[in-house]
Design an enzyme around this catalytic site. Structure first.
Site, PDB file in Angstrom:
ATOM      1  N   SER A 102      40.820  39.351  45.938  1.00 23.02           N
ATOM      2  CA  SER A 102      40.869  37.916  45.725  1.00 23.02           C
ATOM      3  C   SER A 102      42.001  37.295  46.517  1.00 23.02           C
ATOM      4  O   SER A 102      43.009  37.942  46.798  1.00 23.02           O
ATOM      5  CB  SER A 102      41.104  37.653  44.232  1.00 23.02           C
ATOM      6  OG  SER A 102      41.412  36.304  43.993  1.00 23.02           O
ATOM      7  N   TYR A 135      46.100  38.898  36.804  1.00 22.01           N
ATOM      8  CA  TYR A 135      44.991  39.016  37.761  1.00 22.01           C
ATOM      9  C   TYR A 135      45.529  39.311  39.165  1.00 22.01           C
ATOM     10  O   TYR A 135      45.032  40.194  39.873  1.00 22.01           O
ATOM     11  CB  TYR A 135      44.187  37.706  37.730  1.00 22.01           C
ATOM     12  CG  TYR A 135      42.900  37.725  38.508  1.00 22.01           C
ATOM     13  CD1 TYR A 135      41.779  38.393  38.026  1.00 22.01           C
ATOM     14  CD2 TYR A 135      42.786  37.036  39.718  1.00 22.01           C
ATOM     15  CE1 TYR A 135      40.582  38.386  38.732  1.00 22.01           C
ATOM     16  CE2 TYR A 135      41.595  37.019  40.428  1.00 22.01           C
ATOM     17  CZ  TYR A 135      40.494  37.698  39.925  1.00 22.01           C
ATOM     18  OH  TYR A 135      39.313  37.682  40.632  1.00 22.01           O
TER      19      TYR A 135
END
Length: 244
Positions: free
Chosen positions: A142, A155
């Site tokens: 990501s 995350y």
């Protein structure tokens, strides 16, 4: 010529679904992994089969080591001649919170699902890739793992961890013709971004739009193919120019 098998974790919806459908159209037999959403997984399976592709479902929780081992062992027993040539580590969850307010399980659940799962799923499958001297490991990471985003310390930590693991593992297995790469999407229209205000966020993106899951799937398709055989240890961003 036997079948070529590809396992897509979290393959029932969103980016994972688009990847499963695309790789099926490339001629792979797709093993669609999912944890609990059987309805969505069935829809994905049927779409692949209706389009003339070949697929099966393999439910297990990627964050549970025993569940992963048991599911993969049982698949191998049923398919003794086969090996999984392409692995797309796509499963992931978000539990956003500022670190100061983050609960223990918001840290550990995201770590287990996004980072530990990379180890749990990749380790058993890489052995056959090395023996056969052919394999593709594609890790979905990501923008958050490259840039870091506030409210996503958990995350970002997991995606940053997978990025570093990608680079290290690529060096371990390159001589055996196994490539390991990561794909880092920015804002892509999917379940994962459903709670994000698109109108506000697209102002940050030079291309002034969110990406489509199919655009990510096309990149994964290239990395899974023979055409990408000299690319390994790379993190390829697909983000409309948002951050490079």
């Amino acid at each position: 010529m036997g079948k070529n098998y590809a396992l897509v974790t979290g393959g029932s919806r969103g980016i994972g679904k688009a990847i499963a459908i695309k790789l099926a159209s490339d001629g792979f037999h797709i093993i669609i992994n999912y944890r609990s959403n059987h309805t969505e997984a069935e829809i994905t399976l049927n779409q692949i089969i209706e389009a003339g592709g070949s697929a099966e479902l393999l439910p297990f929780d990627v964050s549970d080591l025993e569940a992963v081992q048991s599911a993969l062992d049982s698949w191998q027993e049923k398919n003794p001649e086969a090996y999984i040539q392409v692995l797309v580590n796509n499963s992931g969850i978000r539990k956003d919170a500022l670190l100061v307010f983050m609960k223990d399980e918001e840290w550990s659940d995201v770590l287990n699902t996004n980072l530990n799962s990379f180890f749990y799923v990749t380790r058993p499958l890489i052995k056959n890739m090395l023996l056969k001297k052919s394999g593709r490991i594609i890790n979905m990471v990501s923008l958050s793992g490259l840039k870091g985003l506030p409210g996503q310390t958990n995350y970002s930590a997991t995606k940053g961890g997978v990025i570093s693991a990608t680079k290290a593992l690529a060096q371990e297995v390159a001589r055996k013709k196994v490539t390991v790469n990561a794909v880092a999407p920015g804002f892509i229209k999917s379940d994962m971004t459903a709670d994000i205000d698109e109108k506000e966020h697209k102002k940050l993106i030079p291309m002034n739009r969110f990406g489509k899951p199919e655009e990510v799937a096309d990149l994964v398709s290239f990395l899974a193919s023979e055409n990408s055989s000299y690319i390994t240890g790379q993190v390829i961003s697909i983000n409309g120019g948002l951050y490079t």
